[in-house]
Scaffold this active site. Structure first.
Site, mmCIF file in Angstrom:
data_model
loop_
_atom_site.group_PDB
_atom_site.id
_atom_site.type_symbol
_atom_site.label_atom_id
_atom_site.label_comp_id
_atom_site.label_asym_id
_atom_site.label_seq_id
_atom_site.Cartn_x
_atom_site.Cartn_y
_atom_site.Cartn_z
ATOM 1 N N ARG A 81 13.208 -3.847 25.292
ATOM 2 C CA ARG A 81 14.263 -4.856 25.117
ATOM 3 C C ARG A 81 15.078 -5.044 26.385
ATOM 4 O O ARG A 81 15.269 -4.114 27.162
ATOM 5 C CB ARG A 81 15.214 -4.436 23.993
ATOM 6 N N ASN A 119 8.562 -1.141 19.836
ATOM 7 C CA ASN A 119 9.347 -2.025 18.964
ATOM 8 C C ASN A 119 8.758 -3.433 18.870
ATOM 9 O O ASN A 119 8.055 -3.855 19.782
ATOM 10 C CB ASN A 119 10.788 -2.115 19.490
ATOM 11 N N HIS A 174 13.574 0.676 11.440
ATOM 12 C CA HIS A 174 14.233 1.064 12.685
ATOM 13 C C HIS A 174 14.754 -0.221 13.325
ATOM 14 O O HIS A 174 14.147 -0.793 14.222
ATOM 15 C CB HIS A 174 13.232 1.766 13.605
#
Length: 315
Positions: A81, A119, A174
């Site tokens: 990210r 992710n 998550h």
């Protein structure tokens, strides 16, 4: 025992060092599309071995075939990210990576125990599970271990106690819909509701800590500006790998296949407490949730289900 790390970024490199320092494996394969990055980090960690006093093999490569013979495969590959991004915005880029990695695992190491870190976590575990076609009890995602560690720290700091005295429990995805369980979190055996009732902490402060836990990753991303957290994610994965490799029968919250568990009937992955040992996910602990807790958990699973619909286009 051999551990393969797919992705030689900050988490992968940190994991290679932690595995060596804890003498957890006899061989580590650090694999990355950037072979020189993997080789450089492998060489760097190898040069700590004389200081650690441990002999093992640490190899770096871009060749996925080198995962053959792995007991554990840990996947951190993908794009991290950036400030202002949600984990969910990474789906399209990282789903392609997970599918490719899953196909290689199916071909070269179908019996390995797989831990996913990439992710958006719960969706990426699903993508890899579909691509690798492995047993659902041999693949997990790193979720609640990390989230609980963050909550433990925030509570310990607020109460002025040792972090060793705090035990938190965080279920669900998550991500922003994670479910920190207020009444299942304890300090020296006392539940948070008990601590609130005797005036050691206010409910408002607990609520603010829960919100900070939910945004804990984003807080670090905003400060780093060029990446995301890696020390605590690496330490969290190490705890999961240890439980498997050392057959510890340890209770950990991991993102696992939910079908037939907690009232979920489809192939969604989400964080729930399990017993982890040499068989992988050996047992699921079904908590008796209150109506509010169940509603939050179902909302968390629903949020993941919506994202999985986006990822189905890759199959």
């Amino acid at each position: 025992m051999k551990v393969s790390l797919i992705g030689a970024g900050n988490i992968g490199g940190t994991l290679a060092y932690l595995i060596a320092s804890k003498k957890l494996a006899s061989e580590v394969e650090l694999i990355d599309v950037n072979g020189d990055l993997a080789r450089g980090k492998a060489l760097d960690v190898s040069q700590t071995l004389p200081l650690i006093g441990y002999t093992m093999k640490i190899n770096g490569s871009a060749n996925m075939e080198r995962i053959k013979g792995s007991s554990v495969i840990i996947i951190t590959a993908g794009i991290p990210r950036k400030p202002g991004m949600t984990r969910e915005e990474l789906i399209d880029v990282n789903a392609v990576v997970m599918k490719e990695v899953g196909e290689k695992i199916k071909k070269f190491a179908p019996k390995a125990f797989v831990i996913v870190v990439t992710n958006p976590l719960d969706v990426m575990v699903w993508v890899l599970y579909k691509a690798a076609e492995i047993s659902p009890d041999k693949i997990v995602g790193m979720a609640g271990v990390l989230d609980a560690s963050r909550m433990n720290l925030f509570l310990a700091q607020e109460l002025g106690v040792s972090v060793a005295d705090v035990k938190s429990l965080v279920l669900g995805s998550h991500g922003d819909s994670m479910v920190p369980l207020f009444r299942h979190s304890t300090v020296s055996g006392m539940s948070l509701p008990e601590l609130v009732s005797v005036g050691l902490i206010t409910k408002d402060k607990v609520d603010s800590i829960i919100e900070r836990t939910r945004s804990g990753g984003a807080e670090i991303v905003a400060l780093l500006k060029t990446g995301s957290a890696y020390y605590t994610p690496a330490a969290s994965v190490l705890e999961m790998a240890e439980a498997y490799l050392l057959d510890q029968k340890k209770t950990l919250v991991c993102s696992v296949m939910m079908r037939g568990r907690y009232g979920v009937e489809d192939d969604i992955f989400s964080g729930i407490p399990v017993i982890m040992g040499s068989g992988g996910v050996e047992r699921v602990i079904e908590l008796d949730l209150t109506p509010d807790e169940r509603r939050m958990f179902e909302n968390s699973v629903a949020a993941t289900r919506k994202l999985v619909l986006e990822a189905r286009k890759y199959f």
